[in-house]
Design an enzyme around this catalytic site. Sequence first.
Site, PDB file in Angstrom:
ATOM      1  N   CYS A 181       0.852  -1.188   0.000  1.00  0.00           N
ATOM      2  CA  CYS A 181       0.000   0.000   0.000  1.00  0.00           C
ATOM      3  C   CYS A 181       0.886   1.236   0.000  1.00  0.00           C
ATOM      4  O   CYS A 181       1.750   1.378   0.868  1.00  0.00           O
ATOM      5  CB  CYS A 181      -0.909  -0.011   1.231  1.00  0.00           C
ATOM      6  N   CYS A 183       0.243   3.299   3.478  1.00  0.00           N
ATOM      7  CA  CYS A 183       0.652   2.841   4.827  1.00  0.00           C
ATOM      8  C   CYS A 183       1.715   1.760   4.817  1.00  0.00           C
ATOM      9  O   CYS A 183       2.222   1.381   5.870  1.00  0.00           O
ATOM     10  CB  CYS A 183      -0.563   2.360   5.616  1.00  0.00           C
ATOM     11  N   CYS A 228      -7.345  -0.832   1.232  1.00  0.00           N
ATOM     12  CA  CYS A 228      -6.364  -1.402   2.159  1.00  0.00           C
ATOM     13  C   CYS A 228      -7.034  -1.618   3.507  1.00  0.00           C
ATOM     14  O   CYS A 228      -7.697  -0.714   4.024  1.00  0.00           O
ATOM     15  CB  CYS A 228      -5.186  -0.442   2.288  1.00  0.00           C
ATOM     16  N   CYS A 254      -5.383   0.988   6.330  1.00  0.00           N
ATOM     17  CA  CYS A 254      -5.550   2.447   6.334  1.00  0.00           C
ATOM     18  C   CYS A 254      -6.800   2.899   5.591  1.00  0.00           C
ATOM     19  O   CYS A 254      -7.096   4.093   5.566  1.00  0.00           O
ATOM     20  CB  CYS A 254      -4.313   3.135   5.777  1.00  0.00           C
ATOM     21  N   CYS A 285      -8.043  -5.288  -9.888  1.00  0.00           N
ATOM     22  CA  CYS A 285      -7.600  -4.283 -10.846  1.00  0.00           C
ATOM     23  C   CYS A 285      -7.172  -3.051 -10.057  1.00  0.00           C
ATOM     24  O   CYS A 285      -8.019  -2.307  -9.556  1.00  0.00           O
ATOM     25  CB  CYS A 285      -8.758  -3.971 -11.792  1.00  0.00           C
TER      26      CYS A 285
HETATM   27 FE    FE Z   1      -2.807   1.080   3.547  1.00  0.00          FE
END
Ligand code: FE
Length: 137
Positions: free
Chosen positions: A53, A56, A102, A105, A125
Amino acid sequence: MGSLKVEEQIKKSDDEWKEILSKEQFIVLRQKGTEAAFTGKYYANKEKGTYLCAACGQELFSSDTKYDSGTGWPSFFKPISDDRVALKKDISNFMVRTEVVCSRCGSHLGHVFDDGPAPTGKRFCMNSISLDFKKEE
Ligand code: FE
């Protein structure tokens, strides 16, 4: 798929996110934007490694599950584990889609569709700009 992991969640205000993200990242990650197809840095990336991510740093996808979907966005048939992402119904833009965020976060990553390859049949995607790549040593 997992839901948001409350005990580990990272929560920041928009102003705090703006301090650590680029303007383009903020628009996609925090305002659910979409990068133009074939413009991102990872759709054609074939190196071995892990996608994190970009907001984060949580590890989200392995290059072992990445495939060329022809869409111009990096596509994976599954996350590293189901609890790394959370799925939300998205009815924006006159479509019914499943948004992928995510789990740590809450940042927007992309969408998941049911036209992926075996073994899952899923196509995660993703926006390149929502991801960082850690090359395998
Ligand atoms: Fe994240």
